[in-house]
Motif scaffolding. Structure first.
Motif, PDB file in Angstrom:
ATOM      1  N   VAL A 105      -7.779   7.658  -4.676  1.00 44.71           N
ATOM      2  CA  VAL A 105      -7.166   6.768  -6.163  1.00 44.71           C
ATOM      3  C   VAL A 105      -7.468   6.863  -6.837  1.00 44.71           C
ATOM      4  O   VAL A 105      -6.934   7.015  -8.029  1.00 44.71           O
ATOM      5  CB  VAL A 105      -7.473   5.315  -5.635  1.00 44.71           C
ATOM      6  N   ALA A 106      -8.233   7.586  -7.639  1.00 46.11           N
ATOM      7  CA  ALA A 106      -9.095   8.055  -9.044  1.00 46.11           C
ATOM      8  C   ALA A 106      -8.278   9.191  -9.488  1.00 46.11           C
ATOM      9  O   ALA A 106      -8.380   9.276 -10.779  1.00 46.11           O
ATOM     10  CB  ALA A 106     -10.903   8.076  -9.315  1.00 46.11           C
ATOM     11  N   ILE A 107      -7.484   9.986  -8.504  1.00 50.43           N
ATOM     12  CA  ILE A 107      -6.996  11.128  -8.854  1.00 50.43           C
ATOM     13  C   ILE A 107      -5.765  11.425  -8.845  1.00 50.43           C
ATOM     14  O   ILE A 107      -5.150  11.733  -9.909  1.00 50.43           O
ATOM     15  CB  ILE A 107      -7.833  12.100  -7.563  1.00 50.43           C
ATOM     16  N   CYS A 108      -5.174  10.512  -7.729  1.00 49.93           N
ATOM     17  CA  CYS A 108      -3.495  10.428  -7.605  1.00 49.93           C
ATOM     18  C   CYS A 108      -3.074   9.180  -7.470  1.00 49.93           C
ATOM     19  O   CYS A 108      -3.707   7.970  -7.096  1.00 49.93           O
ATOM     20  CB  CYS A 108      -3.775  10.950  -6.347  1.00 49.93           C
ATOM     21  N   PRO A 109      -2.304   9.477  -8.664  1.00 53.26           N
ATOM     22  CA  PRO A 109      -1.476   7.533  -8.934  1.00 53.26           C
ATOM     23  C   PRO A 109      -0.564   7.216  -7.681  1.00 53.26           C
ATOM     24  O   PRO A 109      -1.101   6.307  -7.517  1.00 53.26           O
ATOM     25  CB  PRO A 109      -0.710   8.488 -10.150  1.00 53.26           C
ATOM     26  N   ALA A 110      -0.209   8.639  -6.992  1.00 50.39           N
ATOM     27  CA  ALA A 110       0.270   7.632  -5.546  1.00 50.39           C
ATOM     28  C   ALA A 110      -0.233   7.524  -4.551  1.00 50.39           C
ATOM     29  O   ALA A 110       0.096   6.418  -4.351  1.00 50.39           O
ATOM     30  CB  ALA A 110       1.135   9.309  -5.122  1.00 50.39           C
ATOM     31  N   ALA A 111      -1.382   7.794  -4.383  1.00 49.05           N
ATOM     32  CA  ALA A 111      -2.909   7.133  -3.577  1.00 49.05           C
ATOM     33  C   ALA A 111      -2.972   5.517  -4.961  1.00 49.05           C
ATOM     34  O   ALA A 111      -3.387   5.116  -3.366  1.00 49.05           O
ATOM     35  CB  ALA A 111      -3.820   8.209  -3.399  1.00 49.05           C
ATOM     36  N   PHE A 112      -3.271   5.951  -5.596  1.00 51.53           N
ATOM     37  CA  PHE A 112      -3.672   4.140  -6.598  1.00 51.53           C
ATOM     38  C   PHE A 112      -1.882   3.663  -5.971  1.00 51.53           C
ATOM     39  O   PHE A 112      -2.386   1.888  -5.369  1.00 51.53           O
ATOM     40  CB  PHE A 112      -4.210   4.237  -7.665  1.00 51.53           C
ATOM     41  N   ASN A 113      -1.541   3.783  -6.254  1.00 54.96           N
ATOM     42  CA  ASN A 113       0.428   3.264  -5.773  1.00 54.96           C
ATOM     43  C   ASN A 113       0.076   2.827  -4.236  1.00 54.96           C
ATOM     44  O   ASN A 113       0.457   1.363  -4.367  1.00 54.96           O
ATOM     45  CB  ASN A 113       1.125   3.522  -6.631  1.00 54.96           C
ATOM     46  N   ILE A 114      -0.215   3.475  -3.326  1.00 55.01           N
ATOM     47  CA  ILE A 114       0.152   3.144  -2.067  1.00 55.01           C
ATOM     48  C   ILE A 114      -1.040   2.402  -1.539  1.00 55.01           C
ATOM     49  O   ILE A 114      -0.792   1.022  -0.654  1.00 55.01           O
ATOM     50  CB  ILE A 114       0.069   4.339  -0.992  1.00 55.01           C
ATOM     51  N   VAL A 115      -2.260   2.325  -2.006  1.00 60.25           N
ATOM     52  CA  VAL A 115      -3.283   1.331  -2.072  1.00 60.25           C
ATOM     53  C   VAL A 115      -3.437  -0.398  -2.351  1.00 60.25           C
ATOM     54  O   VAL A 115      -3.360  -1.288  -1.313  1.00 60.25           O
ATOM     55  CB  VAL A 115      -4.422   1.813  -2.229  1.00 60.25           C
ATOM     56  N   GLU A 116      -2.389  -0.170  -3.574  1.00 63.63           N
ATOM     57  CA  GLU A 116      -2.172  -1.253  -4.031  1.00 63.63           C
ATOM     58  C   GLU A 116      -1.151  -2.209  -3.278  1.00 63.63           C
ATOM     59  O   GLU A 116      -1.122  -3.212  -3.106  1.00 63.63           O
ATOM     60  CB  GLU A 116      -1.203  -1.847  -5.663  1.00 63.63           C
ATOM     61  N   ALA A 117       0.173  -1.219  -2.745  1.00 63.50           N
ATOM     62  CA  ALA A 117       1.289  -1.968  -2.138  1.00 63.50           C
ATOM     63  C   ALA A 117       1.030  -2.721  -0.755  1.00 63.50           C
ATOM     64  O   ALA A 117       0.991  -3.285   0.064  1.00 63.50           O
ATOM     65  CB  ALA A 117       1.876  -0.682  -2.094  1.00 63.50           C
TER      66      ALA A 117
END
Length: 163
Positions: free
Chosen positions: A145-157
């Motif tokens: 989540v600190a590297i990939c904006p998509a992973a960050f967004n997925i975790v938030e969702a």
């Protein structure tokens, strides 16, 4: 609000404690339909995410290379596996083959991968947000989540969907 690469490390850091608690709960009691939820969230995010505009994973981290990856990529270059290893890889502290340096040797200035068709399994599966038994890779996801904006967004969702 659009998440930028400049904002990502700070936002990920701010949410790290919250994410750790969430993932601890998830590990103890994963929903029966977790794989389905993760597949859905992954597909929704990547329908609107173009990795070629970012490539931060390739610029900041290196994948693990399995023996199958090494043999496949070496064959692609028409070289021996040992020559490929000697030229591009090193053994890390976990005794895994990784790139000698980052950004990735195979990443072009246009963010295209020169070995995309034969890229390592770790690259094909990144950021691993649609992986089965997702609750088993929460430590990896915290890093991603600190590297990939998509992973960050997925975790938030995911946190909004799994209450």
């Amino acid at each position: 609000m659009q998440l930028t690469l400049d904002d990502l490390p700070n936002k990920a850091h701010k949410r790290q404690t919250e994410n750790k608690k969430f993932f601890a709960r998830l590990k103890k009691r994963p929903p029966k339909n977790l794989d389905y939820i993760m597949q859905e969230l992954h597909e929704e995010e990547f329908a609107k995410t173009d990795c070629l505009t970012c490539a931060n994973c390739c610029k900041t981290t290196g994948p693990l290379f399995t023996q199958a990856d090494i043999e496949r990529i070496a064959k692609h270059f028409k070289m021996k596996s040992s020559t490929f290893i000697e030229t591009y890889l090193r053994i890390d502290e976990d005794s895994d083959y990784v790139l000698k340096a980052v950004p990735c040797t195979f990443l072009g200035a246009d963010n295209y991968c020169s070995i995309y068709e034969v890229r390592p399994k770790a690259c094909r599966e990144y950021p691993h947000t649609n992986r089965k038994k997702f609750q088993q890779i929460t430590d990896l996801t915290l890093k991603n989540v600190a590297i990939c904006p998509a992973a960050f967004n997925i975790v938030e969702a995911m946190k909004r969907k799994i209450v």
